[in-house]
Structures are given as structure tokens and as C-alpha cells.
Write a protein that holds these residues in place. Structure first.
Motif, PDB file in Angstrom:
ATOM      1  N   LEU A  60       0.842  -1.197   0.000  1.00 41.64           N
ATOM      2  CA  LEU A  60       0.000   0.000   0.000  1.00 41.64           C
ATOM      3  C   LEU A  60       0.879   1.249   0.000  1.00 41.64           C
ATOM      4  CD1 LEU A  60      -2.554  -0.995   2.798  1.00 41.64           C
ATOM      5  CD2 LEU A  60      -2.707  -1.470   0.351  1.00 41.64           C
ATOM      6  N   LEU A  61       0.669   2.111  -0.990  1.00 42.51           N
ATOM      7  CA  LEU A  61       1.383   3.384  -1.065  1.00 42.51           C
ATOM      8  C   LEU A  61       0.367   4.515  -0.991  1.00 42.51           C
ATOM      9  CD1 LEU A  61       3.957   5.070  -1.583  1.00 42.51           C
ATOM     10  CD2 LEU A  61       3.452   4.879  -4.035  1.00 42.51           C
ATOM     11  N   ILE A  62       0.535   5.400   0.002  1.00 37.69           N
ATOM     12  CA  ILE A  62      -0.356   6.549   0.169  1.00 37.69           C
ATOM     13  C   ILE A  62       0.483   7.814   0.087  1.00 37.69           C
ATOM     14  CG2 ILE A  62      -2.042   7.680   1.654  1.00 37.69           C
ATOM     15  CD1 ILE A  62      -2.555   4.961   2.965  1.00 37.69           C
ATOM     16  N   ILE A  63       0.213   8.638  -0.920  1.00 31.77           N
ATOM     17  CA  ILE A  63       0.973   9.868  -1.136  1.00 31.77           C
ATOM     18  C   ILE A  63       0.031  11.062  -0.982  1.00 31.77           C
ATOM     19  CG2 ILE A  63       2.350  11.224  -2.753  1.00 31.77           C
ATOM     20  CD1 ILE A  63       3.821   8.764  -1.930  1.00 31.77           C
ATOM     21  N   ASP A  64       0.288  11.885   0.021  1.00 33.37           N
ATOM     22  CA  ASP A  64      -0.487  13.107   0.241  1.00 33.37           C
ATOM     23  C   ASP A  64       0.402  14.284  -0.168  1.00 33.37           C
ATOM     24  OD1 ASP A  64      -2.171  15.099   1.035  1.00 33.37           O
ATOM     25  OD2 ASP A  64      -2.490  14.354   3.070  1.00 33.37           O
ATOM     26  N   ALA A  65       0.407  14.575  -1.458  1.00 30.65           N
ATOM     27  CA  ALA A  65       1.314  15.584  -1.995  1.00 30.65           C
ATOM     28  C   ALA A  65       0.837  16.028  -3.373  1.00 30.65           C
ATOM     29  CB  ALA A  65       2.734  15.020  -2.097  1.00 30.65           C
ATOM     30  N   CYS A  66       1.332  17.169  -3.811  1.00 29.70           N
ATOM     31  CA  CYS A  66       0.987  17.670  -5.144  1.00 29.70           C
ATOM     32  C   CYS A  66       1.564  16.763  -6.234  1.00 29.70           C
ATOM     33  CB  CYS A  66       1.554  19.080  -5.352  1.00 29.70           C
ATOM     34  SG  CYS A  66       0.805  20.339  -4.301  1.00 29.70           S
ATOM     35  N   ARG A  67       0.914  16.824  -7.399  1.00 31.46           N
ATOM     36  CA  ARG A  67       1.457  16.192  -8.604  1.00 31.46           C
ATOM     37  C   ARG A  67       1.420  17.199  -9.758  1.00 31.46           C
ATOM     38  NH1 ARG A  67      -0.538  10.390 -10.038  1.00 31.46           N
ATOM     39  NH2 ARG A  67      -2.660  11.132  -9.660  1.00 31.46           N
ATOM     40  N   SER A 108      -3.420  11.912  -3.159  1.00 32.43           N
ATOM     41  CA  SER A 108      -4.387  12.924  -2.728  1.00 32.43           C
ATOM     42  C   SER A 108      -4.813  13.835  -3.871  1.00 32.43           C
ATOM     43  CB  SER A 108      -3.801  13.773  -1.597  1.00 32.43           C
ATOM     44  OG  SER A 108      -2.642  14.474  -2.049  1.00 32.43           O
ATOM     45  N   SER A 109      -4.082  13.822  -4.978  1.00 33.33           N
ATOM     46  CA  SER A 109      -4.392  14.709  -6.097  1.00 33.33           C
ATOM     47  C   SER A 109      -4.335  13.949  -7.415  1.00 33.33           C
ATOM     48  CB  SER A 109      -3.417  15.888  -6.140  1.00 33.33           C
ATOM     49  OG  SER A 109      -2.077  15.435  -6.188  1.00 33.33           O
ATOM     50  N   VAL A 114      -2.637  20.140  -7.943  1.00 38.13           N
ATOM     51  CA  VAL A 114      -2.066  20.375  -6.619  1.00 38.13           C
ATOM     52  C   VAL A 114      -2.895  19.659  -5.556  1.00 38.13           C
ATOM     53  CG1 VAL A 114      -1.078  22.590  -7.277  1.00 38.13           C
ATOM     54  CG2 VAL A 114      -3.384  22.510  -6.323  1.00 38.13           C
ATOM     55  N   SER A 115      -2.268  19.453  -4.405  1.00 38.36           N
ATOM     56  CA  SER A 115      -2.932  18.890  -3.236  1.00 38.36           C
ATOM     57  C   SER A 115      -2.916  19.963  -2.154  1.00 38.36           C
ATOM     58  CB  SER A 115      -2.185  17.641  -2.759  1.00 38.36           C
ATOM     59  OG  SER A 115      -2.801  17.087  -1.621  1.00 38.36           O
ATOM     60  N   TYR A 116      -4.010  20.091  -1.443  1.00 36.12           N
ATOM     61  CA  TYR A 116      -4.134  21.216  -0.521  1.00 36.12           C
ATOM     62  C   TYR A 116      -3.880  20.806   0.926  1.00 36.12           C
ATOM     63  CZ  TYR A 116      -6.035  23.766  -4.449  1.00 36.12           C
ATOM     64  OH  TYR A 116      -6.185  24.359  -5.668  1.00 36.12           O
ATOM     65  N   ALA A 117      -3.112  21.655   1.603  1.00 39.91           N
ATOM     66  CA  ALA A 117      -2.825  21.448   3.017  1.00 39.91           C
ATOM     67  C   ALA A 117      -3.944  22.044   3.851  1.00 39.91           C
ATOM     68  CB  ALA A 117      -1.493  22.097   3.373  1.00 39.91           C
ATOM     69  N   GLY A 118      -3.950  21.711   5.124  1.00 43.04           N
ATOM     70  CA  GLY A 118      -4.889  22.336   6.047  1.00 43.04           C
ATOM     71  C   GLY A 118      -4.273  23.612   6.596  1.00 43.04           C
ATOM     72  N   GLY A 119      -4.764  24.054   7.731  1.00 42.59           N
ATOM     73  CA  GLY A 119      -4.181  25.218   8.380  1.00 42.59           C
ATOM     74  C   GLY A 119      -2.817  24.880   8.960  1.00 42.59           C
ATOM     75  N   SER A 120      -2.175  25.863   9.554  1.00 44.93           N
ATOM     76  CA  SER A 120      -0.818  25.673  10.074  1.00 44.93           C
ATOM     77  C   SER A 120      -0.752  24.636  11.186  1.00 44.93           C
ATOM     78  CB  SER A 120      -0.267  27.018  10.582  1.00 44.93           C
ATOM     79  OG  SER A 120      -1.126  27.547  11.596  1.00 44.93           O
ATOM     80  N   ASN A 121      -1.845  24.436  11.899  1.00 46.81           N
ATOM     81  CA  ASN A 121      -1.879  23.461  12.992  1.00 46.81           C
ATOM     82  C   ASN A 121      -2.845  22.320  12.717  1.00 46.81           C
ATOM     83  OD1 ASN A 121      -0.050  24.937  14.687  1.00 46.81           O
ATOM     84  ND2 ASN A 121      -1.734  26.352  15.145  1.00 46.81           N
ATOM     85  N   ASN A 168      -6.891  10.164  -6.335  1.00 48.24           N
ATOM     86  CA  ASN A 168      -6.597   9.256  -7.444  1.00 48.24           C
ATOM     87  C   ASN A 168      -6.059   7.960  -6.858  1.00 48.24           C
ATOM     88  OD1 ASN A 168      -4.358   8.200  -9.527  1.00 48.24           O
ATOM     89  ND2 ASN A 168      -5.995   9.195 -10.657  1.00 48.24           N
ATOM     90  N   SER A 169      -6.723   6.844  -7.170  1.00 51.40           N
ATOM     91  CA  SER A 169      -6.286   5.553  -6.619  1.00 51.40           C
ATOM     92  C   SER A 169      -6.119   4.536  -7.734  1.00 51.40           C
ATOM     93  CB  SER A 169      -7.288   5.032  -5.585  1.00 51.40           C
ATOM     94  OG  SER A 169      -8.568   4.848  -6.168  1.00 51.40           O
ATOM     95  N   THR A 170      -5.137   3.661  -7.561  1.00 52.07           N
ATOM     96  CA  THR A 170      -4.847   2.633  -8.558  1.00 52.07           C
ATOM     97  C   THR A 170      -4.661   1.291  -7.877  1.00 52.07           C
ATOM     98  OG1 THR A 170      -3.704   4.276  -9.936  1.00 52.07           O
ATOM     99  CG2 THR A 170      -3.355   1.949 -10.459  1.00 52.07           C
ATOM    100  N   PRO A 171      -5.664   0.425  -7.913  1.00 49.06           N
ATOM    101  CA  PRO A 171      -5.462  -0.946  -7.435  1.00 49.06           C
ATOM    102  C   PRO A 171      -4.898  -1.797  -8.576  1.00 49.06           C
ATOM    103  CG  PRO A 171      -7.779  -0.565  -7.919  1.00 49.06           C
ATOM    104  CD  PRO A 171      -7.056   0.703  -8.271  1.00 49.06           C
TER     105      PRO A 171
END
Length: 203
Positions: A60-67, A108-109, A114-121, A168-171
Motif C-alpha cells: 500500500l502506497l499513500i501519497i499526500d502531496a501535489c502532482r 491525494s491529487s 495540486v494537493s491542498y494542506a490544512g491550516g498551520s496546525n 486518485n487511486s490505482t489498485p
């Protein structure tokens, strides 16, 4: 080892260049070309190749980042994945062998976005929704979890006119049932009931 699970989770900066996706390490040098990205960043294809070589039952690979892509990027690049042709197992070889079976990638994107972050905390848009699905939903099989996650992120950020954030997911040859939290004894597995609240958005 055989029968085990390999999970790689990355949350941070990412980029897409010449058809490849990259995650950005700390203290990365300056980049201006596809070769710079190959030298300085880490290609997700490389990560998946290493995961395949583990011989784990599930990868399982989970990437929470922009592409997102840079201005200099060419959309179609004939050298995609060529950097790994000399490895013990190339990415192409993974995708034509048993090593590539039961591999699930979640981004995540969507490609080139782009992938969006939350607030600073706060956690990012995707991770903020992923964590409760993992920790508070016993019996939710991975495929159903991804459907829930996709629906929640879609409702949480943007619009068709203002930049949707699409999971975006790829099984790949996914032939097993996987649970972060297995069903309780005597209870059946759960289908996705995503609880999406319209009109409540992040960012």
C-alpha cells in the motif's frame, strides 16, 4: 516477507515531471530539468519497485502531496521510467510479474494538479479525512474506504470551476480483502457509508 503488509505513507511536497511522479526530500537541491528531478527527488515508481521486491502479500502506497507540473515539463516524454531499467527489478518488470500483484496506490491529487494542506496546525485535506476512516471504522474494506475518502475530499475542497481536489487511486491486480481494522467477531463487513456533508469545505 511473504504474507506481510508493506505500507508507505508520505505527506509533504510532490511534483510531476515528464510523466513521472516525485516526492520531495528535505534539503533537495535546485531543479530545472527532468534529469534534475531524477537526481534530487524520489520517484514514486522507485518506491513501488522497492515495495514489490519485499515480497509482501499486500503493498500500500499513500501519497499526500501535489502532482503539479512545471512550465518546462513536456506532457509526453519517451524516457519515462528509463532511470530504473538498470535496477535489480525495473518498474516495467514489476508490472509484468507476480511482484506487482496486490499493490494499491492512493494519491491525494489527480495527475498534474495540486494537493491542498490544512491550516498551520491542522492535517491536510486528505489526511484529515483518511485518519478517522482508518481508526474509527472497523470492518471497512480498503476499496470501500477509498470510495468514502474520495467522496469526502471531493465535497471538502473546491468546485468544478474553482479547482476540485480529486483523490486518485490505482489498485493493481488487487485480489484480496484488506482492513486497517478488521470486522468485530460475529459482525459482517461494512460497505461505504461516507457521511458527506455538502457545503462544508476546507481551504
Amino acid at each position: 516477507t511473504e504474507g506481510s503488509v508493506v505500507l508507505v505513507y508520505f505527506s509533504g511536497h510532490g511534483h510531476s515531471e515528464g510523466g513521472d511522479n516525485f516526492v520531495v526530500p528535505t534539503r533537495m537541491g535546485c531543479v530545472a530539468t527532468k534529469q534534475d528531478w531524477l537526481d534530487e527527488a524520489i520517484a514514486t515508481a522507485y518506491i513501488l519497485t522497492m515495495m514489490a521486491q519485499s515480497k509482501a502479500k499486500a503493498k500500500l502506497l499513500i501519497i499526500d502531496a501535489c502532482r503539479s507540473r512545471g512550465r518546462h515539463d513536456t506532457l509526453a516524454n519517451t524516457s519515462v521510467k528509463s532511470a530504473f531499467d538498470g535496477a535489480k527489478m525495473s518498474w516495467a518488470a514489476v508490472n509484468q510479474s507476480d511482484a506487482g500483484v496486490n499493490m494499491y496506490s492512493i494519491f491525494s491529487s489527480a495527475e498534474a494538479t495540486v494537493s491542498y494542506a490544512g491550516g498551520s496546525n491542522d492535517l491536510s485535506v486528505m489526511t484529515r479525512r483518511l485518519v478517522p476512516l482508518i481508526t474509527q471504522e472497523p470492518g471497512l474494506e480498503l476499496s470501500s474506504l477509498v470510495k468514502c475518502l474520495s467522496a469526502q475530499v471531493l465535497a471538502a475542497h473546491g468546485s468544478s470551476n474553482q479547482g476540485r481536489m480529486l483523490v486518485n487511486s490505482t489498485p493493481q491486480a488487487w485480489m484480496i480483502d484488506f482492513y486497517f481494522m478488521p470486522p468485530s467477531v460475529g459482525r459482517s463487513t461494512r460497505r461505504a457509508g461516507c457521511g458527506v456533508s455538502e457545503g462544508v469545505q476546507d481551504g
